[in-house]
Design a protein around this motif. Structure first.
Motif, short mmCIF file in Angstrom:
data_model
loop_
_atom_site.label_atom_id
_atom_site.label_comp_id
_atom_site.label_asym_id
_atom_site.label_seq_id
_atom_site.Cartn_x
_atom_site.Cartn_y
_atom_site.Cartn_z
N TRP A 188 0.83 -1.19 -0.01
CA TRP A 188 -0.04 -0.02 0.12
C TRP A 188 1.02 1.25 -0.04
O TRP A 188 0.76 2.07 -0.90
CB TRP A 188 -0.83 -0.08 1.30
CG TRP A 188 -1.49 1.54 1.53
CD1 TRP A 188 -0.95 2.20 2.65
CD2 TRP A 188 -2.60 2.00 0.79
NE1 TRP A 188 -1.67 3.40 2.37
CE2 TRP A 188 -2.55 3.33 1.58
CE3 TRP A 188 -3.29 1.80 -0.30
CZ2 TRP A 188 -3.84 4.18 1.04
CZ3 TRP A 188 -4.10 2.84 -0.71
CH2 TRP A 188 -4.27 4.00 -0.09
N THR B 283 -11.14 -3.31 7.03
CA THR B 283 -11.39 -2.04 7.96
C THR B 283 -11.45 -2.36 9.49
O THR B 283 -11.47 -1.24 10.24
CB THR B 283 -12.49 -1.11 7.41
OG1 THR B 283 -13.86 -2.12 7.57
CG2 THR B 283 -12.22 -0.77 5.85
N ALA C 248 -8.10 2.14 -0.88
CA ALA C 248 -7.50 0.77 -0.21
C ALA C 248 -8.58 -0.11 -0.20
O ALA C 248 -9.83 0.00 -0.30
CB ALA C 248 -7.03 1.18 1.31
N THR C 249 -7.89 -1.50 -0.16
CA THR C 249 -8.72 -2.64 -0.27
C THR C 249 -8.52 -3.65 0.71
O THR C 249 -8.87 -4.78 0.35
CB THR C 249 -8.44 -3.34 -1.79
OG1 THR C 249 -7.22 -3.87 -1.89
CG2 THR C 249 -8.64 -2.37 -2.95
N TRP D 269 -12.05 3.55 1.29
CA TRP D 269 -11.77 2.13 1.50
C TRP D 269 -12.86 1.43 0.62
O TRP D 269 -14.22 1.80 0.79
CB TRP D 269 -11.89 1.96 2.92
CG TRP D 269 -10.97 0.98 3.40
CD1 TRP D 269 -10.66 -0.12 3.16
CD2 TRP D 269 -9.93 1.11 4.62
NE1 TRP D 269 -9.66 -1.07 3.81
CE2 TRP D 269 -9.05 0.18 4.83
CE3 TRP D 269 -9.89 2.54 5.48
CZ2 TRP D 269 -8.01 -0.01 5.48
CZ3 TRP D 269 -8.56 2.04 6.09
CH2 TRP D 269 -7.80 1.08 6.54
#
Length: 638
Positions: free
Chosen positions: A382, A404, A400-401, A418
């Motif tokens: 990342w 969470t 972002a993947t 996200w």
């Protein structure tokens, strides 16, 4: 996407008993609804689906010459012998294979070869088909042979529906032939063939090679190398706001070497090697980065473009020391989309393909489902990609993947956007209607990048969406409206499924070569999109797991209010709305999707559940009796 359910939130449950009447008061206070809120995700069904090419295995990409599998969809016509060979002088380095077509000396009868398409070929009256192919004669006779091929569409029984004559002359170098023909009748059956034939006496004793044998019907917006019209128009009817591409899992590849690499998907078709896609079929990559972007632009959508982030489906992550290759690749990919064609080499490729101006691009997704390798994503993947891309393109938003919540590594730099994925049963979505309400307002924005009801509550798998699950999804989506201050985008997944080639069910849209089936979930998505509005109005809120949910949004310029009512119970419930104004019209219009429990739209019953319209009495108080298993949208004019 993988064959696994991913839950992004804790399950919110309630044991409350609900009355049959729900009183709702709303005010003019609220927040803006982001224009990107809804919603398309591309996961599969490119070749043989959205991509309008009719010929399957057109350039013999990624096959093993000399095997029967290499001849998938192809068959000899007459006494000709065909096989796939590695050409001694290929049409390009990207396309090393060719179809060898050998005709014995003394042959006089018609010979050739046929292609069965992607599980059939539609023949439609008035359609002009555009075709082309490359051919050569590896060992041409001393005296050139000239003649004509016949290109046609025919039934499997040999009835020719339309044809064209295609002149040729033998040559050891590759030549491209082009042709068109127009169908004068529509065939209900798609069990048809494309055929290329020639009189045996013309080619007696010759061996010829063919590759990149292509046939397109009319395409959406008339684009060369374009998209299928009916599927595009079906999607356009949803009024989608964005398109996430190129996946999904199709981005990642089984290994890093098998990933979707943008540079292999642009330029002339002869320079695109193709790859074995992650859903088990060959990607020709005729549907490449440029074609995606052009179609997204034609559809009036915004792209959410993913870049490969060093994780593949075999579970391996690229080592930190190897990331620079993929960072450079991602920078080049973005430059192809938005770079200055006068100063950037990648942007110059875009311009050479016909789009001198940059495309629109605001969102970049770094990877896909990196919660499957959260440690390497957090440790370096990342940060390496984000830092490099943000430094080069600070104006873009990066998604972002990884997960969470739960026991997951913290990302640094902290993402602002996200992507969350959820596949579950109707009860989960009903009980999860308030999942976003409990989240902190700390600047983090959420993309519900994939979600769908994939099983019944019993756990039984679904082949097609069913009304119970679709209405449960609608209840969950009320949370998107209510929390659109932090939910900036959402997309049902998967999008498309070929009825004869299924890798994942259920899907939003099922299709065959000549039909399109809009599922019950399609209509839920459509109603939310058509009546999205631009401002969410605060109202009396319900509680998690209630059978009835609602949301109220406004189209400010039109002065219209959209009252969405979702009843997940099988019996009717009444909702009483108290408005902060008196409507200017005493009669309102509404649209409803409802059907008995278990109803599905299928190939044999494609319209079992479709929306219908109704009128209602509009006043400062509106009483609405919502039928069981229904999504209703009431439109009120201020």
């Amino acid at each position: 996407m993988v064959l696994k359910r991913v839950l992004a939130f804790a399950f919110i449950a309630s044991t409350a008993v609900y009355a049959a009447t729900f009183d709702v008061t709303f005010s003019t206070a609220g927040h803006n609804v982001p224009p990107t809120l809804l919603y398309l995700l591309f996961l599969q069904s490119g070749d043989g689906g959205l991509y309008a090419e009719l010929i399957q295995n057109r350039a013999f990409q990624t096959v093993t010459p000399g095997t029967s599998a290499a001849l998938t969809a192809w068959a000899a016509l007459g006494s000709a012998k065909i096989s796939v060979v590695k050409s001694s002088s290929p049409v390009s380095s990207a396309l090393p294979n060719a179809l060898s077509f050998a005709v014995a000396s003394g042959t006089t009868s018609t010979v050739g070869f046929t292609n069965s398409g992607y599980f059939g070929i539609p023949v439609t009256a008035g359609w002009t088909y555009t075709g082309s192919f490359y051919y050569r004669t590896p060992s041409p006779p001393a005296t050139k042979v000239s003649g004509s091929f016949t290109a046609d569409l025919r039934s499997t029984g040999g009835t020719v529906f339309t044809s064209a004559t295609v002149p040729f002359t033998t040559s050891s170098t590759w030549q491209q032939a082009t042709f068109t023909f127009t169908a004068s009748s529509t065939q209900t059956s798609v069990e048809n063939l494309f055929a290329l034939s020639v009189g045996g006496s013309t080619v007696s004793g010759l061996t010829m090679e063919f590759t990149l044998i292509s046939l397109f019907p009319p395409t959406f917006n008339g684009r060369k190398n374009g998209f299928r019209m009916d599927l595009s128009e079906t999607l356009l009817d949803m009024k989608p706001a964005f398109f996430r591409f190129p996946g999904g899992n199709n981005l990642e590849g089984e290994t890093a070497a098998d990933r979707w690499a943008w540079e292999n998907t642009v330029g002339d078709l002869v320079d695109r090697p193709g790859r074995v896609g992650d859903w088990g079929y060959i990607n020709t990559d005729g549907l490449g980065l440029y074609e995606y972007l052009q179609w997204i632009e034609d559809m009036g959508m915004e792209p959410i473009m993913a870049v490969y982030a060093g994780y593949s489906l075999n579970g391996a992550s690229v080592a930190s020391s190897g990331m620079q290759t993929y960072i450079t690749e991602a920078i080049n990919q973005i430059n192809f989309v938005i770079g200055d064609a006068s100063t950037n080499a990648q942007a110059a490729i875009r311009a050479s393909m016909g789009h001198a101006d940059p495309f629109t691009l605001n969102y970049i997704e770094i990877g896909n489902e990196d919660f499957f390798s959260p440690t390497t994503y957090a440790d370096y993947r990342w940060a390496d990609l984000y830092n490099a891309l943000h430094a080069e393109f600070p104006q873009l938003h990066y998604i972002a993947t990884s997960a969470t919540s739960g026991n997951v590594p913290t990302l640094s730099p902290t993402p602002t956007y996200w992507d969350l994925h959820i596949y579950s049963n109707p009860n989960f979505f009903i009980n999860g209607a308030f999942n976003f309400d409990i989240l902190s307002r700390n600047g983090l924005q959420f993309f519900q990048g994939e979600y769908a009801t994939t099983t019944e509550n019993s756990g039984a798998a679904l082949t097609y969406p069913f009304i119970d699950g679709s209405i449960a999804e609608a209840a969950y989506m009320a949370g998107f409206d209510r929390n659109s201050d932090i939910v900036f985008a959402a997309s049902y997944a998967p999008l498309l499924n070929h009825v004869s080639s299924t890798q994942w069910t259920p899907d939003l849209i099922t299709f065959s070569p000549n039909t399109v089936i809009r599922s019950t979930s399609y209509y839920v998505q459509q109603l939310y999109s058509l009546y999205k509005g631009d401002f969410y109005l605060q109202s009396t809120t319900n509680t998690a797991s209630s059978p009835v949910q609602w949301s109220v949004t406004r189209d400010t310029s039109a002065g219209q209010y959209f009252l969405k009512v979702i009843n997940t119970a099988t019996s009717a419930n009444t909702v009483v709305f108290t408005l902060p104004f008196t409507p200017s019209h005493t009669t309102g219009t509404g649209t409803i999707l409802t059907a008995p429990s278990g109803t599905q739209n299928t190939p044999t019953s494609p319209n079992a559940a479709v929306p219908s319209t109704f009128s209602f009495t509009a006043g400062k108080t509106i009483t609405y009796n919502a039928p069981g298993l229904s999504l209703s949208v009431l439109v009120v004019t201020e």
